[in-house]
Design a protein around this motif. Sequence first.
Motif, mmCIF file in Angstrom:
data_model
loop_
_atom_site.group_PDB
_atom_site.id
_atom_site.type_symbol
_atom_site.label_atom_id
_atom_site.label_comp_id
_atom_site.label_asym_id
_atom_site.label_seq_id
_atom_site.Cartn_x
_atom_site.Cartn_y
_atom_site.Cartn_z
ATOM 1 N N HIS A 169 0.836 -1.208 0.000
ATOM 2 C CA HIS A 169 0.000 0.000 0.000
ATOM 3 C C HIS A 169 0.872 1.261 0.000
ATOM 4 C CE1 HIS A 169 -4.266 -1.014 0.247
ATOM 5 N NE2 HIS A 169 -3.939 -2.085 0.954
ATOM 6 N N VAL A 170 1.957 1.218 0.765
ATOM 7 C CA VAL A 170 2.862 2.369 0.827
ATOM 8 C C VAL A 170 3.487 2.621 -0.537
ATOM 9 C CG1 VAL A 170 5.009 3.250 1.814
ATOM 10 C CG2 VAL A 170 3.349 2.109 3.287
ATOM 11 N N LEU A 171 3.951 1.551 -1.188
ATOM 12 C CA LEU A 171 4.576 1.704 -2.500
ATOM 13 C C LEU A 171 3.576 2.241 -3.531
ATOM 14 C CD1 LEU A 171 6.744 -1.547 -2.765
ATOM 15 C CD2 LEU A 171 7.521 0.778 -2.280
ATOM 16 N N THR A 172 2.318 1.807 -3.426
ATOM 17 C CA THR A 172 1.296 2.236 -4.375
ATOM 18 C C THR A 172 1.037 3.735 -4.299
ATOM 19 O OG1 THR A 172 0.237 0.070 -4.295
ATOM 20 C CG2 THR A 172 -1.094 1.893 -5.108
ATOM 21 N N MET A 173 1.081 4.287 -3.092
ATOM 22 C CA MET A 173 0.740 5.705 -2.932
ATOM 23 C C MET A 173 1.961 6.596 -2.736
ATOM 24 S SD MET A 173 1.293 6.380 0.586
ATOM 25 C CE MET A 173 0.076 7.542 1.146
ATOM 26 N N TYR A 174 3.155 6.013 -2.688
ATOM 27 C CA TYR A 174 4.351 6.786 -2.354
ATOM 28 C C TYR A 174 4.584 7.924 -3.335
ATOM 29 C CZ TYR A 174 8.967 7.698 -0.402
ATOM 30 O OH TYR A 174 10.043 8.289 0.211
ATOM 31 N N GLY A 175 4.476 7.601 -4.645
ATOM 32 C CA GLY A 175 4.689 8.652 -5.643
ATOM 33 C C GLY A 175 3.694 9.783 -5.508
ATOM 34 N N GLY A 176 2.442 9.452 -5.143
ATOM 35 C CA GLY A 176 1.421 10.471 -4.989
ATOM 36 C C GLY A 176 1.605 11.332 -3.760
ATOM 37 N N ILE A 177 2.133 10.748 -2.670
ATOM 38 C CA ILE A 177 2.237 11.510 -1.427
ATOM 39 C C ILE A 177 3.461 12.428 -1.407
ATOM 40 C CG2 ILE A 177 3.611 9.881 -0.063
ATOM 41 C CD1 ILE A 177 1.735 10.445 2.293
ATOM 42 N N ILE A 178 4.489 12.098 -2.203
ATOM 43 C CA ILE A 178 5.682 12.958 -2.200
ATOM 44 C C ILE A 178 5.572 14.085 -3.230
ATOM 45 C CG2 ILE A 178 7.164 11.085 -1.410
ATOM 46 C CD1 ILE A 178 8.253 10.843 -4.266
ATOM 47 N N ALA A 179 4.649 13.954 -4.190
ATOM 48 C CA ALA A 179 4.535 14.987 -5.230
ATOM 49 C C ALA A 179 4.063 16.333 -4.684
ATOM 50 C CB ALA A 179 3.625 14.492 -6.351
ATOM 51 N N GLY B 275 0.349 2.401 7.551
ATOM 52 C CA GLY B 275 0.447 3.686 8.245
ATOM 53 C C GLY B 275 1.639 3.737 9.173
ATOM 54 N N LEU B 276 1.906 2.633 9.862
ATOM 55 C CA LEU B 276 3.069 2.574 10.751
ATOM 56 C C LEU B 276 4.367 2.700 9.955
ATOM 57 C CD1 LEU B 276 4.192 2.188 13.600
ATOM 58 C CD2 LEU B 276 4.055 -0.299 13.248
ATOM 59 N N VAL C 161 -6.097 4.422 3.052
ATOM 60 C CA VAL C 161 -4.803 5.075 3.249
ATOM 61 C C VAL C 161 -5.000 6.586 3.145
ATOM 62 C CG1 VAL C 161 -2.449 5.334 2.388
ATOM 63 C CG2 VAL C 161 -3.566 3.107 2.304
ATOM 64 N N GLN C 162 -4.440 7.324 4.094
ATOM 65 C CA GLN C 162 -4.564 8.779 4.109
ATOM 66 C C GLN C 162 -3.237 9.434 3.694
ATOM 67 O OE1 GLN C 162 -8.224 8.619 4.755
ATOM 68 N NE2 GLN C 162 -7.642 10.605 5.575
ATOM 69 N N GLY C 163 -3.343 10.612 3.147
ATOM 70 C CA GLY C 163 -2.144 11.354 2.775
ATOM 71 C C GLY C 163 -2.512 12.675 2.128
ATOM 72 N N VAL C 164 -1.509 13.472 1.792
ATOM 73 C CA VAL C 164 -1.744 14.754 1.128
ATOM 74 C C VAL C 164 -2.169 14.489 -0.309
ATOM 75 C CG1 VAL C 164 -0.744 16.964 0.470
ATOM 76 C CG2 VAL C 164 0.019 15.837 2.561
ATOM 77 N N SER C 165 -3.346 14.981 -0.679
ATOM 78 C CA SER C 165 -3.844 14.749 -2.032
ATOM 79 C C SER C 165 -3.528 15.944 -2.929
ATOM 80 C CB SER C 165 -5.354 14.510 -2.011
ATOM 81 O OG SER C 165 -6.033 15.723 -1.782
ATOM 82 N N PHE C 166 -3.810 15.776 -4.226
ATOM 83 C CA PHE C 166 -3.576 16.841 -5.196
ATOM 84 C C PHE C 166 -4.650 17.919 -5.151
ATOM 85 C CE2 PHE C 166 -1.062 13.446 -7.244
ATOM 86 C CZ PHE C 166 0.111 14.149 -7.461
ATOM 87 N N ALA C 167 -5.751 17.645 -4.452
ATOM 88 C CA ALA C 167 -6.886 18.565 -4.500
ATOM 89 C C ALA C 167 -6.520 19.990 -4.118
ATOM 90 C CB ALA C 167 -8.005 18.049 -3.594
ATOM 91 N N GLY C 168 -5.597 20.147 -3.166
ATOM 92 C CA GLY C 168 -5.267 21.486 -2.695
ATOM 93 C C GLY C 168 -3.965 22.055 -3.221
ATOM 94 N N VAL C 169 -3.260 21.297 -4.077
ATOM 95 C CA VAL C 169 -1.932 21.726 -4.512
ATOM 96 C C VAL C 169 -1.977 23.056 -5.254
ATOM 97 C CG1 VAL C 169 0.015 21.173 -6.013
ATOM 98 C CG2 VAL C 169 -0.942 19.406 -4.536
ATOM 99 N N ASN D 146 -5.385 3.476 -3.617
ATOM 100 C CA ASN D 146 -5.301 2.381 -2.659
ATOM 101 C C ASN D 146 -6.642 1.672 -2.489
ATOM 102 O OD1 ASN D 146 -2.998 4.404 -1.751
ATOM 103 N ND2 ASN D 146 -2.438 2.370 -1.046
ATOM 104 N N VAL D 147 -7.734 2.398 -2.739
ATOM 105 C CA VAL D 147 -9.049 1.749 -2.774
ATOM 106 C C VAL D 147 -9.053 0.726 -3.903
ATOM 107 C CG1 VAL D 147 -11.519 2.096 -3.163
ATOM 108 C CG2 VAL D 147 -10.227 3.738 -1.778
ATOM 109 N N GLY D 148 -8.475 1.108 -5.043
ATOM 110 C CA GLY D 148 -8.357 0.183 -6.169
ATOM 111 C C GLY D 148 -7.483 -1.015 -5.832
#
Length: 502
Positions: free
Chosen positions: A40-50, A340-341, A98-106, A321-323
């Motif tokens: 799950h971390v690998l799936t969203m890693y690129g999205g959370i660091i952008a 998350g940990l 999975v929670q993280g910073v999304s693109f919605a507010g960038v 991550n829902v996918g």
Amino acid sequence: MNIKKKSRPANTTSSQKHQSERPEDKRLSIGSTFAYGFQHVLTMYGGIIAPPLIIGAAAGMNSQDIGLLIAACLFVGGLATILQTVGIPWFGSQLPLVQGVSFAGVSTMVAIVQGGGGIQAVFGSVIVASLIGLAITPLFSKIIKFFPPVVTGTVITTIGLTLMPVAANWAMGGNAKADNYGSMANIGLAAATMGIVLLLSKVGNAAISRLSILLAMVIGTIIALIAGMADFSKVGQGDIVAFPTPFAFGAPTFEVAAIISMLIVILVTLTETSADIIAVGEIVDTKVDSRRIGDGLRADMLSSAISPLFNSFTQSAFAQNVGLVAITGIKSRFVVSAGGLILVILGLLPILGRVVAAVPTPVLGGAGVVLFGTVAASGIRTLAKVEYKNNMNLIIVAASIGFGMIPIAAPKFYDQFPSWFSTIFHSGISSAAVMAILLNILFNHFKAGNSDNQSVFVAGTDRIVSEEDIKCLSEGDRFENGKLIDADGNEVPLKTSSASEH
């Protein structure tokens, strides 16, 4: 007999407990839990660091500060994920989200930074807007009707489109004052990275395909190192392990225009998270009621309000991550808690943030074209579900996206407007959201004056045949080459009305 009598209640209780166990409460072995959590971390890693990369660059930060932002986003994302999945009273949906910073507010945050408010104004607006979001969560079910797919799809599409200039700037080198800005070497490296993303996506292996963006960034960086276009000399400067320093960039500032602009983002975030909670509930095959949605949204808003304390931004559920839950069939929320940990641990290692910050900008640009394009494509997919017949939804989408593109096509368009106005509408996402919401209310909620075919923007209506016309037809009548033919093959004369003659 006595033994049997004693054993029956125990067996019945055990059976009832087993039957009442929710799919998301299933526990796996420690090894499997963390292995799937890491996926799950690998799936969203690129999205959370952008997002921190984009916002940090817009704020003019150096690689060390951007590394700190990245570490903070990982740390807070991990805490938010644990809160959402484990849950406490009133907070947390207890679903594998999975929670993280999304693109919605960038785009909005970049507009606030470039409008002179700086990163401190971003943090202040996130705190206040998130607290407002937390307060209106009980009422959100009543206003969510103003955020149908025609609105959310428009906003998500605009998010992806407004980020494309960022990807293009990265592909050219990121620094317009540099001698090699826009050079063939930079653009070539970006093109190679993008090509690798597409090739890896083509690979039959599902895991490699899902990690195509992250793997392409690694391979692109290796190519850059070989070509002498990467510099990791500063990665070792600074702490290897460190707890995020509260308000490391200074105390937050509070600007009304920035807060209003961020509040729009929060409303969009609430809508997206609601959709993700419902979607993952269907995938997991578990009950999701209004109370559970409310608990999930409160966790979202609480995490977002606290995140600026640790130098991070708004938190929301990650749709990719829902996918992943649907693809893997692993429904346990504790798997995502383990992810998350892992995020929290990564957030305590700022050296990893500096490694990411040192990735050559053209590599980020090549990956960004696909990554941001994926965001826009997600919005288009949502818009494809919208009904366009006999309504004004087409003009809502057209006007809103067009309005959202104005500050992207002409960045100085709002320079002569009042500062509060330009702060809100200098963001393409805010512009599109405001327009989509208002037009949706105007055309779909206040229908007085609407007609079935009032504008060229209304999709054509289906053909209507009157009952009188049907009565005139006989069994076997048919149309051939514009002529009405009866069952015996004879042409039936058509009476031309005066209306049609005109």
